[in-house]
Write an enzyme that holds these catalytic residues in place. Structure first.
Site, PDB file in Angstrom:
ATOM      1  N   ASP A 167       0.850  -1.194   0.000  1.00 52.15           N
ATOM      2  CA  ASP A 167       0.000   0.000   0.000  1.00 52.15           C
ATOM      3  C   ASP A 167       0.884   1.242   0.000  1.00 52.15           C
ATOM      4  OD1 ASP A 167      -3.265   0.155   0.873  1.00 52.15           O
ATOM      5  OD2 ASP A 167      -2.128   2.040   0.939  1.00 52.15           O
ATOM      6  N   ASP A 220       4.054   2.916  -4.146  1.00 55.10           N
ATOM      7  CA  ASP A 220       3.079   3.635  -4.966  1.00 55.10           C
ATOM      8  C   ASP A 220       2.966   2.842  -6.264  1.00 55.10           C
ATOM      9  OD1 ASP A 220       1.758   5.270  -6.780  1.00 55.10           O
ATOM     10  OD2 ASP A 220       2.733   7.105  -6.088  1.00 55.10           O
ATOM     11  N   VAL A 221       1.768   2.374  -6.573  1.00 48.06           N
ATOM     12  CA  VAL A 221       1.600   1.477  -7.733  1.00 48.06           C
ATOM     13  C   VAL A 221       1.853   2.174  -9.070  1.00 48.06           C
ATOM     14  CG1 VAL A 221       0.042  -0.181  -6.628  1.00 48.06           C
ATOM     15  CG2 VAL A 221      -0.909   1.873  -7.736  1.00 48.06           C
ATOM     16  N   TYR A 244     -12.735   7.533 -14.345  1.00 45.49           N
ATOM     17  CA  TYR A 244     -12.829   6.236 -13.651  1.00 45.49           C
ATOM     18  C   TYR A 244     -13.401   5.178 -14.593  1.00 45.49           C
ATOM     19  CZ  TYR A 244     -14.104   3.007  -9.823  1.00 45.49           C
ATOM     20  OH  TYR A 244     -14.226   1.921  -8.988  1.00 45.49           O
ATOM     21  N   LYS A 254     -11.378   1.895 -16.034  1.00 43.43           N
ATOM     22  CA  LYS A 254     -11.792   0.527 -15.716  1.00 43.43           C
ATOM     23  C   LYS A 254     -12.120  -0.255 -16.993  1.00 43.43           C
ATOM     24  CE  LYS A 254     -11.493   0.665 -11.169  1.00 43.43           C
ATOM     25  NZ  LYS A 254     -10.546  -0.169 -10.418  1.00 43.43           N
ATOM     26  N   THR A 270     -18.283   0.208   1.104  1.00 36.74           N
ATOM     27  CA  THR A 270     -16.905   0.202   1.614  1.00 36.74           C
ATOM     28  C   THR A 270     -16.538   1.627   2.034  1.00 36.74           C
ATOM     29  OG1 THR A 270     -15.969   0.636  -0.568  1.00 36.74           O
ATOM     30  CG2 THR A 270     -16.233  -1.684   0.052  1.00 36.74           C
TER      31      THR A 270
END
Ligand SMILES: NC(=O)c1ccc[n+]([C@@H]2O[C@H](COP(=O)([O-])OP(=O)(O)OC[C@H]3O[C@@H](n4cnc5c(N)ncnc54)[C@H](O)[C@@H]3O)[C@@H](O)[C@H]2O)c1
Length: 273
Positions: free
Chosen positions: A42, A68-69, A161, A165, A196
């Site tokens: 993470d 950091d991805v 977004y 996706k 969530t």
């Protein structure tokens, strides 16, 4: 059932943006309960450590790492640690995803670039670094976490977004075809309206749904689902476990929709936002 006994799994975004259970956190814990050693990654090290502590507190195996991805160096470092610590990799869960509200006109170029980097480039970088390890283990499973906004207009403007996706879905399909001969399966889980912490934490979402009223937003989202309730992080985690484990050994390149039937009829009349 210990579906991942002796396996090694990496969960990108294994923390939760706020208190409670995000999809990545629940997936990391679910993997560990299934027998895997889990590398909890993470950008927020404390969040990764919290998840890893839950796992080890239950007697499972986990380590936490900060990365950091969107950084190729950070991502490479994760898989270097996987190689040195475990010598193999069986499962990669690309769970990190962010969103910003807005259509084409309202979305800044900076937001567009950031969302595409965090949601799509991240999966490309992680797969690029993970594939040699998965191949070395004789095959494995990659699960990319998409969203129903990749399939349908949600009723709220979420252009970067949704586009990111949808790109992730295609990255999934093409990679599934490309690496099938290496026995590497690549699938997507496509969550619908989940309850969530990320939903309430995202700037502007509660306003867009229900003028800032969080409880009304939850009620409104629940009404949009034919089953009458939102899903939760465990619904996502269980779907990811299925795709990660041996019971889906002949499944690759699919988008497993986990949405209580919502995309069958969404947006639905007056409940649509
Ligand atoms: N909650 C929903 O209703 C819903 C619906 C559809 C899809 N999804 C998808 O589920 C996935 C995540 O869900 P979640 O509940 O775990 O989200 P979350 O917001 O709790 O994020 C999980 C973790 O990702 C980390 N993260 C954020 N940016 C990062 C980066 N650049 N590098 C590394 N880590 C980073 C955060 O610190 C957080 O701990 C996303 O891909 C999201 O798009 C969620």
């Amino acid at each position: 059932m210990r579906l991942l006994e002796d396996k090694v799994a990496v969960v990108m975004g294994a923390g939760s943006i706020a208190a409670g259970w995000g999809n990545g956190k629940a997936t990391a814990v679910t993997f560990a309960r299934a027998g895997a050693a889990v590398v909890c990654v993470d950008v927020n090290l404390e969040a990764a450590e919290e998840t890893a502590a839950i796992v080890t507190g239950e007697g499972g195996r986990a380590i936490a790492m900060r990365a950091d991805v969107t950084s190729s160096d950070d991502v490479a470092a994760v898989f270097a640690v996987v190689a040195s610590e475990y010598g193999r990799l069986d499962v990669l869960d690309n769970n990190v995803g962010i969103g910003t509200l807005g259509g084409v006109v309202e979305t800044s170029r900076a937001d567009w670039d950031r969302v595409l980097a965090v949601n799509v480039k991240s999966a490309y970088l992680a797969m690029q670094a993970a594939l040699p390890l998965l191949r070395g283990a004789g095959g494995g499973s990659v699960v990319n976490i998409s969203s129903v906004t990749s399939l349908r207009h949600s009723g709220i403007p979420y252009i970067s977004y949704a586009a990111s996706k949808a790109a992730l879905n295609e990255l999934t399909r093409v990679s599934a075809a490309r690496y099938a001969r290496d026995r590497i399966r690549v699938n997507a889980v496509v969550p619908g309206l989940m309850k969530t912490p990320m939903i309430a934490a995202q700037a502007g979402v509660v306003d867009a749904y229900a003028s800032g009223d969080v409880d009304e937003m939850w009620r409104r989202r629940a009404r949009q689902v034919p089953m009458g309730r939102m899903g939760d992080a465990w619904d996502v985690a269980n779907a990811v476990l299925f795709l990660a484990g041996p019971e889906s050994c002949h499944v690759s390149g699919v988008e497993l929709v986990v949405d209580g039937g919502m995309t069958l009829c969404w947006p639905s009349g007056e409940d649509a936002v």
